[in-house]
Design a protein around this motif. Structure first.
Motif, PDB file in Angstrom:
ATOM      1  N   ILE A  34       0.833  -1.212   0.000  1.00 50.86           N
ATOM      2  CA  ILE A  34       0.000   0.000   0.000  1.00 50.86           C
ATOM      3  C   ILE A  34       0.864   1.257   0.000  1.00 50.86           C
ATOM      4  CG2 ILE A  34      -1.787   1.258   1.268  1.00 50.86           C
ATOM      5  CD1 ILE A  34      -2.635  -1.510   2.392  1.00 50.86           C
ATOM      6  N   GLY A  35       0.696   2.056  -1.060  1.00 50.85           N
ATOM      7  CA  GLY A  35       1.378   3.333  -1.167  1.00 50.85           C
ATOM      8  C   GLY A  35       0.472   4.479  -0.739  1.00 50.85           C
ATOM      9  N   GLY A  36       0.991   5.685  -0.851  1.00 55.08           N
ATOM     10  CA  GLY A  36       0.275   6.848  -0.327  1.00 55.08           C
ATOM     11  C   GLY A  36      -0.598   7.576  -1.326  1.00 55.08           C
ATOM     12  N   GLY A  37      -0.801   7.024  -2.528  1.00 60.16           N
ATOM     13  CA  GLY A  37      -1.554   7.720  -3.567  1.00 60.16           C
ATOM     14  C   GLY A  37      -3.007   7.976  -3.228  1.00 60.16           C
ATOM     15  N   PRO A  38      -3.632   8.944  -3.887  1.00 62.75           N
ATOM     16  CA  PRO A  38      -5.002   9.357  -3.571  1.00 62.75           C
ATOM     17  C   PRO A  38      -6.069   8.350  -3.959  1.00 62.75           C
ATOM     18  CG  PRO A  38      -4.200  10.551  -5.491  1.00 62.75           C
ATOM     19  CD  PRO A  38      -3.033   9.788  -4.944  1.00 62.75           C
ATOM     20  N   CYS A  57       2.385  -1.463   4.590  1.00 61.20           N
ATOM     21  CA  CYS A  57       2.234  -0.029   4.326  1.00 61.20           C
ATOM     22  C   CYS A  57       3.605   0.635   4.265  1.00 61.20           C
ATOM     23  CB  CYS A  57       1.373   0.629   5.400  1.00 61.20           C
ATOM     24  SG  CYS A  57      -0.380   0.207   5.300  1.00 61.20           S
ATOM     25  N   ILE A  58       3.716   1.638   3.399  1.00 67.89           N
ATOM     26  CA  ILE A  58       4.971   2.351   3.177  1.00 67.89           C
ATOM     27  C   ILE A  58       4.862   3.752   3.762  1.00 67.89           C
ATOM     28  CG2 ILE A  58       6.569   3.191   1.428  1.00 67.89           C
ATOM     29  CD1 ILE A  58       5.274   1.125  -0.495  1.00 67.89           C
ATOM     30  N   ASN A  59       5.812   4.127   4.604  1.00 66.40           N
ATOM     31  CA  ASN A  59       5.861   5.474   5.173  1.00 66.40           C
ATOM     32  C   ASN A  59       4.517   5.843   5.821  1.00 66.40           C
ATOM     33  OD1 ASN A  59       8.537   5.722   4.348  1.00 66.40           O
ATOM     34  ND2 ASN A  59       7.965   6.564   2.364  1.00 66.40           N
ATOM     35  N   LEU A  60       3.839   6.887   5.329  1.00 61.78           N
ATOM     36  CA  LEU A  60       2.564   7.314   5.913  1.00 61.78           C
ATOM     37  C   LEU A  60       1.354   6.655   5.246  1.00 61.78           C
ATOM     38  CD1 LEU A  60       3.198  11.149   6.403  1.00 61.78           C
ATOM     39  CD2 LEU A  60       2.975   9.432   8.200  1.00 61.78           C
ATOM     40  N   ALA A  61       1.596   5.756   4.322  1.00 61.17           N
ATOM     41  CA  ALA A  61       0.494   5.110   3.601  1.00 61.17           C
ATOM     42  C   ALA A  61      -0.426   4.375   4.571  1.00 61.17           C
ATOM     43  CB  ALA A  61       1.046   4.132   2.573  1.00 61.17           C
ATOM     44  N   GLY A  62      -1.728   4.482   4.297  1.00 65.79           N
ATOM     45  CA  GLY A  62      -2.732   3.820   5.117  1.00 65.79           C
ATOM     46  C   GLY A  62      -3.169   4.623   6.320  1.00 65.79           C
ATOM     47  N   ALA A  63      -2.495   5.732   6.620  1.00 61.74           N
ATOM     48  CA  ALA A  63      -2.821   6.518   7.813  1.00 61.74           C
ATOM     49  C   ALA A  63      -4.296   6.899   7.823  1.00 61.74           C
ATOM     50  CB  ALA A  63      -1.955   7.780   7.859  1.00 61.74           C
ATOM     51  N   GLY A  64      -4.984   6.555   8.912  1.00 63.73           N
ATOM     52  CA  GLY A  64      -6.396   6.870   9.067  1.00 63.73           C
ATOM     53  C   GLY A  64      -7.335   5.926   8.363  1.00 63.73           C
ATOM     54  N   SER A 211      -1.642  29.026  -7.020  1.00 60.59           N
ATOM     55  CA  SER A 211      -2.665  29.854  -6.389  1.00 60.59           C
ATOM     56  C   SER A 211      -4.077  29.345  -6.668  1.00 60.59           C
ATOM     57  CB  SER A 211      -2.538  31.308  -6.879  1.00 60.59           C
ATOM     58  OG  SER A 211      -2.818  31.398  -8.270  1.00 60.59           O
ATOM     59  N   VAL A 212      -4.220  28.462  -7.686  1.00 54.16           N
ATOM     60  CA  VAL A 212      -5.537  27.902  -7.983  1.00 54.16           C
ATOM     61  C   VAL A 212      -5.669  26.561  -7.258  1.00 54.16           C
ATOM     62  CG1 VAL A 212      -5.634  29.071 -10.205  1.00 54.16           C
ATOM     63  CG2 VAL A 212      -4.753  26.737 -10.096  1.00 54.16           C
ATOM     64  N   GLU A 213      -6.844  25.973  -7.340  1.00 57.16           N
ATOM     65  CA  GLU A 213      -7.100  24.721  -6.616  1.00 57.16           C
ATOM     66  C   GLU A 213      -6.112  23.632  -7.046  1.00 57.16           C
ATOM     67  OE1 GLU A 213     -10.688  21.425  -6.025  1.00 57.16           O
ATOM     68  OE2 GLU A 213     -11.014  23.268  -7.168  1.00 57.16           O
ATOM     69  N   ARG A 214      -5.520  22.942  -6.058  1.00 58.73           N
ATOM     70  CA  ARG A 214      -4.482  21.960  -6.329  1.00 58.73           C
ATOM     71  C   ARG A 214      -5.050  20.548  -6.342  1.00 58.73           C
ATOM     72  NH1 ARG A 214       0.343  23.446  -2.296  1.00 58.73           N
ATOM     73  NH2 ARG A 214       1.263  21.661  -3.401  1.00 58.73           N
ATOM     74  N   GLU A 215      -4.333  19.646  -7.018  1.00 55.74           N
ATOM     75  CA  GLU A 215      -4.724  18.236  -7.078  1.00 55.74           C
ATOM     76  C   GLU A 215      -4.392  17.561  -5.755  1.00 55.74           C
ATOM     77  OE1 GLU A 215      -6.007  14.760  -9.431  1.00 55.74           O
ATOM     78  OE2 GLU A 215      -6.325  16.923  -9.459  1.00 55.74           O
ATOM     79  N   GLU A 216      -5.247  16.629  -5.339  1.00 61.89           N
ATOM     80  CA  GLU A 216      -4.968  15.857  -4.130  1.00 61.89           C
ATOM     81  C   GLU A 216      -3.777  14.943  -4.409  1.00 61.89           C
ATOM     82  OE1 GLU A 216      -7.424  13.106  -0.905  1.00 61.89           O
ATOM     83  OE2 GLU A 216      -8.216  13.462  -2.905  1.00 61.89           O
ATOM     84  N   GLN A 217      -2.741  15.060  -3.597  1.00 64.44           N
ATOM     85  CA  GLN A 217      -1.506  14.314  -3.856  1.00 64.44           C
ATOM     86  C   GLN A 217      -1.444  12.989  -3.104  1.00 64.44           C
ATOM     87  OE1 GLN A 217       1.688  17.001  -2.911  1.00 64.44           O
ATOM     88  NE2 GLN A 217       1.119  18.473  -4.486  1.00 64.44           N
ATOM     89  N   GLU A 222      -1.775  15.734   3.644  1.00 62.21           N
ATOM     90  CA  GLU A 222      -0.430  16.262   3.483  1.00 62.21           C
ATOM     91  C   GLU A 222      -0.263  16.713   2.037  1.00 62.21           C
ATOM     92  OE1 GLU A 222       1.822  17.865   4.473  1.00 62.21           O
ATOM     93  OE2 GLU A 222       3.387  16.646   5.412  1.00 62.21           O
ATOM     94  N   THR A 223       0.524  17.754   1.821  1.00 62.41           N
ATOM     95  CA  THR A 223       0.755  18.254   0.466  1.00 62.41           C
ATOM     96  C   THR A 223       2.209  18.671   0.318  1.00 62.41           C
ATOM     97  OG1 THR A 223       0.127  20.509   1.125  1.00 62.41           O
ATOM     98  CG2 THR A 223      -1.604  19.114   0.170  1.00 62.41           C
ATOM     99  N   LYS A 224       2.646  18.782  -0.920  1.00 63.74           N
ATOM    100  CA  LYS A 224       3.957  19.323  -1.264  1.00 63.74           C
ATOM    101  C   LYS A 224       3.755  20.500  -2.194  1.00 63.74           C
ATOM    102  CE  LYS A 224       6.637  15.005  -1.021  1.00 63.74           C
ATOM    103  NZ  LYS A 224       7.453  14.032  -1.791  1.00 63.74           N
TER     104      LYS A 224
END
Length: 376
Positions: A34-38, A57-64, A211-217, A222-224
């Motif tokens: 399981i990766g962290g993708g949307p 799970c990898i890193n923060l993947a699966g959180a929540g 400045s416009v609406e960003r894609e869910e990462q 969490e975002t970058k």
């Protein structure tokens, strides 16, 4: 042979842990990766957790959404949750350089955590021997997903279902709309850094796009920045090509990667199954806990074996008669010491008989009766 995985203490002493092939079976055992993708959602997480297959799970993947069976990380320890480190029900794998890191929000070291194992990393791994058994460490290609694949293979898993592994970052619908106004059309599959470069050539800055609406990462909160996301996507692209170049090595090793991530870059190179199809395959192979009943099992008197078409019988393994026979053993009775040759004695050089010994040559076996008591 040294163990691949070890436990460590604060004085850096190590205790070997025999975990290799611990989860291998007579069939190709499977695990979710399981990766962290949307693409991982609450609904898909529920389907995954209802299958009788463990979850890495990898890193923060699966959180929540998902509590992992296995967990690994590549990044610094401070980026992850205290409850992951201290949960004894999660088997954790991290590199030895993290052993003396502090667990976030505690005074304990990572090596103090329960059910946590360390490994050496190996940077000089080649594509052709990606999963070769002689490696004494886990592959280090600066990527947590490749690290997880190697760990799961060494644990004995041979089918990996990849979820939340898009391996790409796309501009949001709002960002694509703003780019079209500037004369730039986003091409499906295009690297984000190339899209941003073309936007800048048309006078549309990265800052204005942000400045416009960003894609869910990610599927977690969490975002970058857009530049950081573009750099991360270039890394994802490189890893996708690495895995493509490792396909023959994985095939020879018996490892099967299956993408369960829509729109993943890996879908061009590896088989794709929908989430329902992957769940069905696991349940068909392992059994479906949701439909298994307990009613009558303690009172069960009927035969529950499979209706075989023919008989099934266990045999002892065949003996290889071509192997050289072991050295003959000495057997004693009350009066004499006999040296009884094992099979193949006719090819052995005769030994000098000692005092009180009677040598039984092959050509004399029928002429001299010998009575040797069986052991026991």
């Amino acid at each position: 042979m040294s163990n691949l995985f070890v436990r460590m203490n604060t004085d850096r002493s190590e205790t070997p842990a025999s975990l290799e092939n611990m989860f291998a079976g007579s069939t190709s055992t499977s695990c979710w990766l399981i990766g962290g993708g949307p693409s991982l959602t609450e609904e898909s997480a529920k389907i995954i957790q209802q299958t009788p297959s463990p979850r890495m799970c990898i890193n923060l993947a699966g959180a929540g959404l998902i509590r992992p069976t296995f967990w690994t990380s590549y990044d610094p320890s401070t980026r992850f949750h205290k409850s992951i480190y201290f949960d004894a029900g999660i088997t954790k794998f991290v590199h030895k350089r993290r052993a003396l890191d502090l667990v976030p929000e505690s005074s304990f070291k990572v090596c103090d955590c329960p059910n946590l194992y360390f490994f050496d990393r190996q940077r000089d791994r080649q594509f052709h021997d990606f999963l070769a058994p002689h490696h004494s460490g886990i592959v280090d290609w600066s990527d947590s997903m490749v690290q997880a694949i190697d760990i799961l293979y060494r644990l004995g898993f041979r089918t990996l279902f990849l979820v939340g592994c898009e391996m790409r970052v796309q501009p949001s619908v709002a960002q694509q709309t703003r780019a079209r106004e500037a004369g730039v059309v986003y091409e499906s599959g295009e690297l984000l850094k190339d899209f941003l470069r073309r936007c800048e050539e048309k006078g549309l800055s990265v800052e204005e796009l942000e400045s416009v609406e960003r894609e869910e990462q990610y599927h977690f909160a969490e975002t970058k920045s857009l530049k950081a996301a573009a750099s991360a996507e270039s890394h994802y692209f490189r890893i996708a090509q690495y895995l493509r170049l490792c396909r023959r090595a994985m095939s020879l090793a018996g490892l099967r990667l299956v993408s369960v991530t829509p729109e993943s870059r890996l879908n061009d190179y590896f088989p794709y199954l929908s989430l329902d199809e992957a769940a069905f395959e696991i349940k068909n192979e392992t059994g479906d806990p949701a439909v298994e009943t307990t009613d009558g099992l303690y009172r069960q008197l009927t035969d529950r074996r499979v209706d075989f078409r023919g008989p099934m019988r266990d045999f002892k393994p065949p003996v290889d008669q071509s192997r050289e026979s072991p050295e003959p053993q000495r057997k004693r009775d009350n009066q004499h010491e006999f040296l009884v040759e094992a099979e193949g004695f006719e090819n052995k050089k005769p030994r000098a008989a000692g005092a009180g010994q009677l040598r039984l040559q092959a050509q004399h076996m029928e002429q001299v009766p010998v009575h040797v008591k069986e052991e026991g």
